[in-house]
Design a protein around this motif. Structure first.
Motif, short mmCIF file in Angstrom:
data_model
loop_
_atom_site.label_atom_id
_atom_site.label_comp_id
_atom_site.label_asym_id
_atom_site.label_seq_id
_atom_site.Cartn_x
_atom_site.Cartn_y
_atom_site.Cartn_z
N CYS A 27 36.99 -20.41 30.82
CA CYS A 27 37.06 -20.33 29.35
C CYS A 27 35.87 -19.56 28.80
N ARG A 28 34.70 -19.78 29.37
CA ARG A 28 33.50 -19.09 28.92
C ARG A 28 33.64 -17.58 29.10
N GLU A 29 34.23 -17.16 30.23
CA GLU A 29 34.42 -15.73 30.49
C GLU A 29 35.45 -15.13 29.53
N GLU A 30 36.56 -15.85 29.28
CA GLU A 30 37.56 -15.37 28.33
C GLU A 30 36.95 -15.22 26.94
N ILE A 31 36.16 -16.18 26.54
CA ILE A 31 35.53 -16.14 25.22
C ILE A 31 34.54 -14.98 25.15
N ARG A 32 33.78 -14.77 26.22
CA ARG A 32 32.80 -13.69 26.24
C ARG A 32 33.48 -12.33 26.10
N GLN A 33 34.59 -12.13 26.81
CA GLN A 33 35.31 -10.86 26.72
C GLN A 33 35.90 -10.66 25.32
N ALA A 34 36.48 -11.70 24.76
CA ALA A 34 37.04 -11.60 23.41
C ALA A 34 35.94 -11.34 22.40
N GLU A 35 34.79 -11.99 22.61
CA GLU A 35 33.67 -11.82 21.69
C GLU A 35 33.13 -10.39 21.74
N GLU A 36 33.08 -9.78 22.91
CA GLU A 36 32.60 -8.40 23.03
C GLU A 36 33.50 -7.46 22.24
N SER A 37 34.80 -7.64 22.35
CA SER A 37 35.71 -6.75 21.63
C SER A 37 35.62 -6.98 20.12
N ARG A 38 35.47 -8.24 19.69
CA ARG A 38 35.35 -8.54 18.26
C ARG A 38 34.02 -8.01 17.71
N THR A 39 32.94 -8.10 18.50
CA THR A 39 31.64 -7.63 18.04
C THR A 39 31.68 -6.13 17.77
N LYS A 40 32.38 -5.38 18.61
CA LYS A 40 32.50 -3.93 18.39
C LYS A 40 33.25 -3.66 17.09
N MET A 41 34.28 -4.45 16.79
CA MET A 41 35.07 -4.23 15.59
C MET A 41 34.32 -4.62 14.32
N ARG A 42 33.53 -5.69 14.39
CA ARG A 42 32.95 -6.24 13.16
C ARG A 42 31.59 -5.68 12.80
N ALA A 43 31.05 -4.79 13.57
CA ALA A 43 29.71 -4.28 13.33
C ALA A 43 29.57 -3.75 11.90
N GLY A 44 28.85 -4.48 11.08
CA GLY A 44 28.54 -4.08 9.72
C GLY A 44 29.66 -4.27 8.72
N SER A 45 30.76 -4.88 9.12
CA SER A 45 31.86 -5.05 8.18
C SER A 45 31.78 -6.41 7.48
N VAL A 46 32.38 -6.48 6.31
CA VAL A 46 32.43 -7.72 5.54
C VAL A 46 33.89 -8.02 5.26
N ILE A 47 34.32 -9.22 5.60
CA ILE A 47 35.69 -9.62 5.35
C ILE A 47 35.82 -10.01 3.88
N PRO A 48 36.72 -9.35 3.14
CA PRO A 48 36.81 -9.61 1.70
C PRO A 48 37.44 -10.97 1.40
N ALA A 49 37.09 -11.50 0.23
CA ALA A 49 37.67 -12.76 -0.24
C ALA A 49 39.10 -12.50 -0.70
N ARG A 50 39.95 -13.51 -0.53
CA ARG A 50 41.34 -13.38 -0.97
C ARG A 50 41.53 -14.09 -2.30
N ASN A 51 42.59 -13.75 -2.99
CA ASN A 51 42.99 -14.38 -4.25
C ASN A 51 41.82 -14.47 -5.23
N PRO A 52 41.49 -13.38 -5.88
CA PRO A 52 40.34 -13.39 -6.80
C PRO A 52 40.49 -14.40 -7.92
N ILE A 53 39.39 -15.06 -8.24
CA ILE A 53 39.33 -16.04 -9.32
C ILE A 53 38.70 -15.36 -10.53
N PRO A 54 39.35 -15.41 -11.71
CA PRO A 54 38.75 -14.78 -12.89
C PRO A 54 37.41 -15.42 -13.23
N GLY A 55 36.42 -14.60 -13.49
CA GLY A 55 35.10 -15.09 -13.87
C GLY A 55 34.18 -15.41 -12.71
#
Length: 119
Positions: A27-55
């Motif tokens: 499990c640790r190895e599977e997580i490490r491999q998945a984490e490496e691929s996600r780290t490459k994708m997320r470098a410097g990105s910000v996930i936007p908030a959904r359903n904006p609230i007025p104000g």
């Protein structure tokens, strides 16, 4: 209710030898491999908030473990440690997952102690 065996992997529930930790090597190895691929994708990105609230204004919180950013909608500017906790709750990196597991264990222990009257 049957008590869980203390020497089981937290993810796949396979048997672990005492002292091996909380997660098996597979499990640790599977997580490490998945984490490496996600780290490459997320470098410097910000996930936007959904359903904006007025104000509400958008604030950014970052996971302290991997640096993934998340947008949160707030009426009042929250403190940095609160933004960090929110980001840990939303992040899917291994360290954030482990932090959530440990926090759940701490809450369960506090609940157990409060039932005994020793909280």
């Amino acid at each position: 209710m049957a008590k869980k065996h203390p020497y089981r992997c937290r993810i796949c529930q396979c048997y672990l030898d005492p002292g091996d930790g909380l997660i098996c090597d597979e499990c640790r190895e599977e997580i490490r491999q998945a984490e490496e691929s996600r780290t490459k994708m997320r470098a410097g990105s910000v996930i936007p908030a959904r359903n904006p609230i007025p104000g509400a204004e958008l604030v950014e919180g970052f996971c302290p473990y991997c640096g993934q950013g998340f947008e949160f909608q707030c009426i009042v500017q929250p403190e940095d440690d609160l933004l960090e906790k929110w980001a840990i709750q939303k992040c899917d990196c291994l360290e954030a997952q482990m932090e959530r597991l440990f926090e759940a264990d701490r809450r369960q222990e506090r609940r157990r102690n409060s039932e005994d009257g020793t909280y």
